[in-house]
Enzyme design. Structure first.
Site, PDB file in Angstrom:
ATOM      1  N   GLY A 102      43.286 -28.152  89.703  1.00  0.00           N
ATOM      2  CA  GLY A 102      44.334 -27.298  90.225  1.00  0.00           C
ATOM      3  C   GLY A 102      44.059 -26.815  91.628  1.00  0.00           C
ATOM      4  O   GLY A 102      44.981 -26.509  92.389  1.00  0.00           O
ATOM      5  N   ASP A 234      36.420 -19.454  83.607  1.00  0.00           N
ATOM      6  CA  ASP A 234      37.171 -20.705  83.391  1.00  0.00           C
ATOM      7  C   ASP A 234      36.284 -21.751  82.733  1.00  0.00           C
ATOM      8  O   ASP A 234      36.253 -22.903  83.143  1.00  0.00           O
ATOM      9  CB  ASP A 234      37.727 -21.219  84.720  1.00  0.00           C
ATOM     10  CG  ASP A 234      38.787 -22.321  84.496  1.00  0.00           C
ATOM     11  OD1 ASP A 234      39.366 -22.375  83.396  1.00  0.00           O
ATOM     12  OD2 ASP A 234      39.012 -23.124  85.413  1.00  0.00           O
ATOM     13  N   PRO A 237      35.619 -27.738  78.543  1.00  0.00           N
ATOM     14  CA  PRO A 237      34.860 -28.996  78.545  1.00  0.00           C
ATOM     15  C   PRO A 237      34.926 -29.763  79.861  1.00  0.00           C
ATOM     16  O   PRO A 237      33.953 -30.410  80.247  1.00  0.00           O
ATOM     17  CB  PRO A 237      35.501 -29.777  77.398  1.00  0.00           C
ATOM     18  CG  PRO A 237      35.989 -28.726  76.458  1.00  0.00           C
ATOM     19  CD  PRO A 237      36.454 -27.605  77.328  1.00  0.00           C
ATOM     20  N   ASP A 252      32.438 -25.757  88.739  1.00  0.00           N
ATOM     21  CA  ASP A 252      33.712 -25.134  89.073  1.00  0.00           C
ATOM     22  C   ASP A 252      33.731 -23.626  88.860  1.00  0.00           C
ATOM     23  O   ASP A 252      34.134 -23.127  87.811  1.00  0.00           O
ATOM     24  CB  ASP A 252      34.838 -25.774  88.255  1.00  0.00           C
ATOM     25  CG  ASP A 252      36.205 -25.436  88.866  1.00  0.00           C
ATOM     26  OD1 ASP A 252      37.192 -25.961  88.344  1.00  0.00           O
ATOM     27  OD2 ASP A 252      36.267 -24.672  89.857  1.00  0.00           O
TER      28      ASP A 252
END
Length: 924
Positions: A102, A234, A237, A252
């Site tokens: 995103g 956040d 997997p 991330d």
């Protein structure tokens, strides 16, 4: 290019030019060697140079290694003749796309200035116009850059080129968890009840253990992040990888939030991936989201790993949010029956909807997973029955309303029959009272009236039982009463026992009269320990004094007492512990001193001659085991502190009450503790190892002995030169001076008990393989060389052998089983005769034998606790000389020093003195 670098790496040490130039050339040469994977030790490398340059060369080489380790060492690759074709982004050349998200696109890129491969996350061009998304991108770089953990991918730089932002981070080769789970779902089908396969983390440990290890590593990484006040927010997997070195990696930090900074999310905005968000995240309220949101996400990932299904997996976002906030997931074991209960409990605690009920920190989550992997008890507790019912009701609202309606209807119907049922219950209660009083005729009449009101199976069975028992027990009681009358003239003790047996079977005028006739006027009844403040305490145990002139009794009520066994007269009452403090153990230190320990966390030493408290020693916790040396000068006490969960063992000087050394800490509950005869060494087991330590310093006599499995017993033998450790199916003999294992003896199943004879050269062991074995120990140099020979195998046991012992002269060995088929056996083990190993007596107790004891003279043996009718045998003649009949089971008993008398006590709260020679009852 490579030949040029190899040539540079082989240059001789510089010896001319300016000093700074020479040092610089030397360091460049070291860097060239290091880049080609030939990097030598800095000290060895610096030794090749002139003495005046060595110090500076060594210093700068070490500084380079520190910097190289910080960035992550990249092996040098030769530069191709022509630069790789690709789009440039500042200092980076993009080679290929790795994935999209995103926030942007992740590329594999080559950093030109440092000539290394990196993962370059380039922010989506449309997001650069939003200051909020740019700030989020910056925060990801700042959050990840300040964290250092093997599972967290390092971020190197944040770059901007023509208004586009990019993060450079380590390139990790491997597979993300989402792809691994997809493969496992494909292999196991849509709805597996157990999972077959591997994550690739540790296949040899099994899939369930791999799942626990995977989440434990993530929890360890999150603990580091949370300590730096960074919350990931956040976890999913797709953000988790298993690299080619089997290392879990966390990616991330795009939604990461520092607890010290303000939120950059818009009011009402859901941040994160819906399936893995905590209830507080999904509600998107104006509330502070802290680190416990990550703990929830870890719980979701653990559930998905163990079942291959998400716990909350609605058809759309609204349904997913509703399930997360208001519904409980399907029970984990229902979807995978191979998951152990402890791991289910850990997962449930992480998935508590109330953040205050989850693990307070990721470190505690990891600690519980590590305890599970080590097969230790976990700290998380299963939900109570009330909690489970409430959760079920929330998950099944319609069923709950229906069940409530049925309950109300049932209560109304029950109310209609309550009056008649209550009357029947009162009649049956009265019948039970009549049964206790021995009036079976009245009990039958009352049961008949109850049957007219409530004709159910239980009432019919009770009525039938009273009718049959009235006839059978009366006949048996009358028979024993008649036997009592026949014995009264020549065996008064036997007459008393027979009359008491008749009363046990059926209380009536005839049986009570038989007791009075047998007693005559020569018997008295006394309380077991004596009343204190109008209360009659219960007995825990008894100890004969070394000279056989007094009996020490202790138990509930906070006090002990001294008795004269000849006259049944109480000599003294030892009052000092609080009234409600149960005495755990007591022992004679010598003929005039007694030591007691109680749950009030004190050790007390008393004087027999003055019946006074000599001193009180405060213990660090509740005592569990007490053991004195042969001379009574030193006392080993083990304790457990419920406040600090600390298990301690400490040795005290009984003359002063002072601790000889600081307490020795242990990891778990004590299972065995013993002193050698001199009190010099102590051996204790409270955890996965056996500690042998000096009592005067607390220092280890030698390194702890690691054991795999449960230790059942510890014993010192061979004059204290050898320690025997019974662990599962093996006895390990350890030389106490060196700590070296000098011999082993084994059964095919667990060894539950062992004992040395008085010489310390023979050991008898009892095992779950239904045998006991006698071992001869031969040593020529104080236990350093030990020869172990199995001399005798004692067979014929129906169940596991749980108690063993020798007579004082070593002629006989005792074995006892401890389950509901309890039996006591005596074997001839005298090596001077050919009959060694022959069973000379066997007694089927019919109940669990909790303890068996030998008389001090070695000529008789007694089955103690758990047997309602103990028996004494003459071992020389291999015949029973006394069967003790008393109401209730025998709970405590001890021989005097000569073996001529023994004291019994039990659930009937009476103390009795018996003569082992005549079988007569001296007093009650």
């Amino acid at each position: 290019m490579q030949p040029e670098r190899d040539a540079a790496a082989q240059k001789t040490p510089p010896g001319d030019g300016s000093r700074s130039t020479n040092v610089q050339q030397a360091v460049e040469q070291f860097i060239e060697l290091h880049a080609t994977g030939q990097g030598p030790d800095p000290a060895t490398f610096a030794g090749k140079f002139p003495e005046d340059l060595r110090k500076d060369v060594l210093l700068q080489c070490r500084e380079f290694l520190a910097f190289d380790g910080l960035l992550g060492h990249q092996e040098w690759q030769p530069t191709p003749a022509k630069e790789a074709q690709g789009r440039s982004f500042g200092d980076f050349v993009i080679q290929e796309e790795l994935g999209r998200g995103g926030m942007g696109v992740v590329y594999l890129a080559q950093q030109k200035s440092l000539n290394r491969r990196v993962a370059l996350k380039v922010m989506a061009s449309g997001l650069t116009l939003s200051k909020r998304h740019v700030e989020r991108f910056r925060r990801e770089a700042a959050a990840a850059a300040q964290l250092h953990h093997p599972a967290i991918v390092a971020v190197h730089s944040l770059s901007e080129v023509d208004g586009t932002f990019a993060l450079a981070m380590d390139y990790v080769a491997g597979r993300n968890l989402a792809d691994i789970l997809d493969d496992l779902r494909l292999a196991n089908g849509d709805s597996p009840t157990s999972i077959e396969g591997t994550l690739g983390l540790a296949p040899e440990k099994g899939y369930v253990a791999e799942c626990a290890m995977f989440v434990a590593e993530l929890a360890s990484a999150l603990a580091v992040a949370h300590a730096a006040t960074v919350v990931h927010r956040d976890l999913k997997p797709r953000n988790l990888m298993l690299d080619d070195r089997r290392q879990v990696r966390l990616l991330d930090f795009g939604l990461a939030k520092s607890l010290g900074e303000g939120s950059i999310s818009m009011s009402g905005e859901i941040t994160g991936t819906a399936h893995y968000m905590s209830p507080e995240q999904t509600l998107a309220k104006r509330v502070e989201i802290d680190h416990r949101a990550d703990i929830w996400a870890l719980g979701v990932i653990l559930y998905e790993l163990l079942t291959l299904r998400r716990p909350f997996d609605g058809k759309n976002l609204q349904q997913v949010v509703y399930e997360i906030c208001f519904q409980e997931p399907v029970a984990l074991q229902q979807r995978n029956h191979k998951v152990p209960r402890d791991l289910v409990t850990i997962c449930q605690k992480a998935l508590e909807k109330d953040p205050n009920k989850r693990y307070p920190t990721a470190a505690e989550f990891e600690a519980d997973l590590q305890r599970f992997l080590r097969w230790e008890p976990v700290h998380a507790k299963p939900a109570s029955a009330t909690t489970r019912v409430l959760k079920w009701m929330r998950r099944h609202r319609t069923e709950s309303l229906l069940a409530a309606g049925l309950l109300v209807f049932g209560l109304v119907m029950l109310g209609l029959f309550w009056h008649r049922d209550a009357q029947a219950g009162e009649l049956l209660a009265a019948a039970a009272t009549a049964e206790e009083q021995g009036d079976f005729k009245r009990a039958e009449e009352l049961a008949s009236q109850a049957l007219a009101m409530r004709n159910d199976e239980a009432t019919r069975a009770r009525h039938k039982y009273y009718a049959q028992a009235q006839q059978t027990r009366r006949a048996e009681a009358n028979k024993e009463a008649l036997e009592s009358a026949n014995l009264k003239e020549h065996d008064r003790e036997g007459a008393i026992r027979a009359a008491l047996g008749a009363v046990d079977k059926f209380t009536s005028l005839e049986t009570r009269s038989a007791v009075l006739a047998a007693l005559g006027s020569g018997s008295v009844a006394r309380p077991l320990l004596g009343e204190v403040d109008g209360k009659l305490p219960r007995l825990v145990g008894g100890r004969w004094s070394p000279d056989g002139t007094a009996v020490l009794l202790f138990g509930y009520g906070g006090h002990a007492s001294l008795w004269d066994p000849a006259s049944a007269r109480r000599l003294a009452l030892l009052v000092g512990h609080p009234d409600q403090a149960t005495l755990v153990d007591a022992t004679w230190l010598d003929t005039d001193r007694v030591a007691t320990v109680a749950i009030d966390r004190t050790l007390r030493v008393w004087r027999r001659s003055s019946a006074s408290l000599e001193r009180t020693v405060k213990l660090d916790g509740v005592p569990s085991i007490m053991h004195a040396d042969a001379a009574g000068k030193r006392l080993l006490v083990t304790t457990y502190s419920t406040e600090t969960n600390v298990y301690l063992a400490q040795v005290f000087d009984t003359a002063t009450g002072a601790a000889l050394a600081p307490a020795v800490a242990h990891a778990q509950l004590f299972v065995a503790a013993v002193l050698d005869r001199t009190g010099t060494l102590a051996a204790t087991c409270g955890g996965p190892e056996v500690k042998v330590w000096r009592t005067d310093t607390g220092a280890a006599a030698f390194p702890d002995i690691a054991v795999k499995g449960r230790v059942h017993a510890l014993e010192f033998g061979l004059d204290g030169n050898v320690l025997a450790i019974a662990c599962e199916h093996e006895v390990r003999f350890v030389h106490v001076a060196s700590g070296q294992v000098v011999g082993r003896a084994s059964h095919s199943k667990d060894i539950y008990a062992m004992a040395f004879d008085t010489s310390g050269s023979r050991l008898v062991t009892g095992s779950g393989d239904l045998t006991a074995r006698v071992w001869d120990l031969a040593s020529t140099d104080s236990g350093r060389t030990l020869q172990i020979t199995e001399s005798t195998t004692l067979t014929g046991h129906a169940t596991a052998v749980r108690h063993v012992g020798f007579t004082r002269d070593g002629q006989f060995a005792l074995t006892a089983t401890g389950d509901n088929r309890g039996a006591l056996s005596v074997f001839d083990v005298d090596t001077g005769r050919g009959a060694t190993g022959t069973r000379v007596h066997h007694f089927e107790a019919g109940q669990s034998i909790l303890r068996a004891e030998l008389a001090p003279d070695g000529q008789s043996v007694l089955a103690l606790a758990g047997v309602a009718r103990p028996m004494v045998w003459d071992l020389g003649g291999a015949r029973g000389v006394l069967t003790i009949r008393q109401s209730g089971w025998a709970g405590a008993l001890a021989f005097d020093a000569t073996g001529n008398h023994l004291v019994t006590g039990g659930s009937d709260e009476r103390l009795r003195l018996w003569s082992t020679a005549s079988g007569g009852l001296a007093w009650t």
